[in-house]
Write an enzyme that holds these catalytic residues in place. Structure first.
Site, PDB file in Angstrom:
ATOM      1  N   GLY A  31       0.798  -1.217   0.000  1.00  0.00           N
ATOM      2  CA  GLY A  31       0.000   0.000   0.000  1.00  0.00           C
ATOM      3  C   GLY A  31       0.836   1.273   0.000  1.00  0.00           C
ATOM      4  O   GLY A  31       1.880   1.357  -0.653  1.00  0.00           O
ATOM      5  N   VAL A  32       0.360   2.247   0.746  1.00  0.00           N
ATOM      6  CA  VAL A  32       1.038   3.542   0.765  1.00  0.00           C
ATOM      7  C   VAL A  32       2.422   3.418   1.410  1.00  0.00           C
ATOM      8  O   VAL A  32       3.362   4.125   1.024  1.00  0.00           O
ATOM      9  CB  VAL A  32       0.142   4.601   1.455  1.00  0.00           C
ATOM     10  N   ASP A  33       2.557   2.515   2.354  1.00  0.00           N
ATOM     11  CA  ASP A  33       3.841   2.269   3.016  1.00  0.00           C
ATOM     12  C   ASP A  33       4.891   1.841   1.979  1.00  0.00           C
ATOM     13  O   ASP A  33       6.009   2.387   1.926  1.00  0.00           O
ATOM     14  CB  ASP A  33       3.626   1.180   4.078  1.00  0.00           C
ATOM     15  N   GLY A 124      -7.087   0.710   3.859  1.00  0.00           N
ATOM     16  CA  GLY A 124      -6.703  -0.286   2.869  1.00  0.00           C
ATOM     17  C   GLY A 124      -6.678  -1.665   3.499  1.00  0.00           C
ATOM     18  O   GLY A 124      -7.713  -2.183   3.931  1.00  0.00           O
TER      19      GLY A 124
HETATM   20  N1  AR6 Z   1      -0.865   7.659  -2.151  1.00  0.00           N
HETATM   21  C1  AR6 Z   1      -1.979   7.913  -1.427  1.00  0.00           C
HETATM   22  N2  AR6 Z   1      -2.777   6.952  -0.911  1.00  0.00           N
HETATM   23  C2  AR6 Z   1      -2.418   5.659  -1.145  1.00  0.00           C
HETATM   24  C3  AR6 Z   1      -1.285   5.312  -1.898  1.00  0.00           C
HETATM   25  C4  AR6 Z   1      -0.478   6.372  -2.401  1.00  0.00           C
HETATM   26  N3  AR6 Z   1       0.631   6.130  -3.122  1.00  0.00           N
HETATM   27  N4  AR6 Z   1      -1.204   3.948  -1.948  1.00  0.00           N
HETATM   28  C5  AR6 Z   1      -2.277   3.472  -1.286  1.00  0.00           C
HETATM   29  N5  AR6 Z   1      -3.019   4.504  -0.814  1.00  0.00           N
HETATM   30  P1  AR6 Z   1      -2.957   0.955   3.099  1.00  0.00           P
HETATM   31  P2  AR6 Z   1      -3.592   0.619   5.971  1.00  0.00           P
HETATM   32  C6  AR6 Z   1      -4.272   4.460  -0.032  1.00  0.00           C
HETATM   33  O1  AR6 Z   1      -3.338  -0.470   2.848  1.00  0.00           O
HETATM   34  O2  AR6 Z   1      -4.983   0.209   5.656  1.00  0.00           O
HETATM   35  C7  AR6 Z   1       0.871  -1.724   4.695  1.00  0.00           C
HETATM   36  O3  AR6 Z   1       1.312  -2.960   4.224  1.00  0.00           O
HETATM   37  C8  AR6 Z   1      -5.120   3.215  -0.116  1.00  0.00           C
HETATM   38  O4  AR6 Z   1      -5.912   3.234  -1.312  1.00  0.00           O
HETATM   39  O5  AR6 Z   1      -1.732   1.480   2.471  1.00  0.00           O
HETATM   40  O6  AR6 Z   1      -3.374   1.609   7.075  1.00  0.00           O
HETATM   41  C9  AR6 Z   1       1.500  -1.340   6.027  1.00  0.00           C
HETATM   42  O7  AR6 Z   1       2.825  -1.807   6.142  1.00  0.00           O
HETATM   43  C10 AR6 Z   1      -5.966   3.333   1.136  1.00  0.00           C
HETATM   44  O8  AR6 Z   1      -7.091   4.194   0.909  1.00  0.00           O
HETATM   45  O9  AR6 Z   1      -2.797   1.226   4.715  1.00  0.00           O
HETATM   46  C11 AR6 Z   1       0.594  -2.021   7.013  1.00  0.00           C
HETATM   47  O10 AR6 Z   1       0.940  -3.368   7.184  1.00  0.00           O
HETATM   48  C12 AR6 Z   1      -5.021   4.028   2.130  1.00  0.00           C
HETATM   49  O11 AR6 Z   1      -3.936   4.544   1.342  1.00  0.00           O
HETATM   50  C13 AR6 Z   1      -0.769  -1.920   6.360  1.00  0.00           C
HETATM   51  O12 AR6 Z   1      -0.524  -1.812   4.960  1.00  0.00           O
HETATM   52  C14 AR6 Z   1      -4.444   3.138   3.203  1.00  0.00           C
HETATM   53  O13 AR6 Z   1      -4.218   1.838   2.680  1.00  0.00           O
HETATM   54  C15 AR6 Z   1      -1.502  -0.664   6.778  1.00  0.00           C
HETATM   55  O14 AR6 Z   1      -2.817  -0.717   6.283  1.00  0.00           O
END
Ligand code: AR6
Length: 176
Positions: A31-33, A124
């Site tokens: 994801g964003v991480d 996410g």
């Molecule tokens: N820019 C903006 N938003 C984004 C991007 C980006 N480049 N990529 C994804 N999103 P998530 P969580 C959105 O899953 O639910 C990781 O593996 C995405 O569409 O990134 O807090 C970490 O290491 C969604 O709406 O974060 C943790 O293990 C939002 O960002 C876990 O995921 C958050 O999705 C954290 O899960």
């Protein structure tokens, strides 16, 4: 005080800090991480690894925040926070999510930052229902910004669906 909703890839934003929706290891993920680590380059992982562990392998408990430089990002800083994994809403998830936003604002203010962008933390992989998360985010930010009036906040949806949900929460909170 200002909060605006945008649709963007958060790694491209030219702000003082972007917030990372991380996990407690702070060693990256999907994801964003994953996107932030790829864009910031390997020095980000090294900086995260250098942060003290709170328990074996863990560097940031749920709801808390840590800060590192942004390295190759346009953003100068990354504020890493760990949102709650959604279970059913009765395990403190809203309070923990609110704490992520409040603590990020407090840390940004402590570093005298002026602009910060948030992804939709926990929306996410962690499965927090988007409408509820957006309402929590807006309420927590509005309250925190009462004390930090010069911070400019961007709520960054990755797609128009998420941005519409964030904008709706912002409008609803403004008018009621
Ligand atoms: N820019 C903006 N938003 C984004 C991007 C980006 N480049 N990529 C994804 N999103 P998530 P969580 C959105 O899953 O639910 C990781 O593996 C995405 O569409 O990134 O807090 C970490 O290491 C969604 O709406 O974060 C943790 O293990 C939002 O960002 C876990 O995921 C958050 O999705 C954290 O899960």
């Amino acid at each position: 005080m200002s909060i605006v909703v945008i649709t963007a890839d958060i790694v491209q934003l030219e702000v003082d800090a972007i917030v990372n929706a991380a996990n407690p290891t702070l060693l990256g993920g999907g994801g964003v991480d994953g996107a932030i680590h790829r864009a910031a380059g390997p020095r980000l992982l090294a900086a995260c690894r250098a942060l003290p562990e709170t328990s074996p392998g863990m560097r940031c408990p749920t709801g808390e925040v840590r800060i590192t430089p942004g390295f190759d990002l346009p953003a100068r800083w990354v504020i890493h926070t760990v949102g709650p994994v959604w279970q059913d809403g009765s395990h403190g998830e809203p309070g923990l999510l609110a704490h992520c936003y409040r603590a990020s604002i407090a840390l940004a203010a402590a570093h005298r930052l002026h602009s910060i962008a948030f992804p939709a933390i926990s929306c996410g992989v962690y499965g927090f229902p988007a409408e509820r998360a957006a309402a929590v985010a807006v309420a927590a930010l509005r309250e925190a910004l009462l004390h930090h009036a010069d911070l400019q906040v961007q709520l960054c949806g990755f797609d128009v669906r998420m941005s519409a949900i964030l904008q709706h929460a912002l409008d609803t909170h403004e008018h009621g």
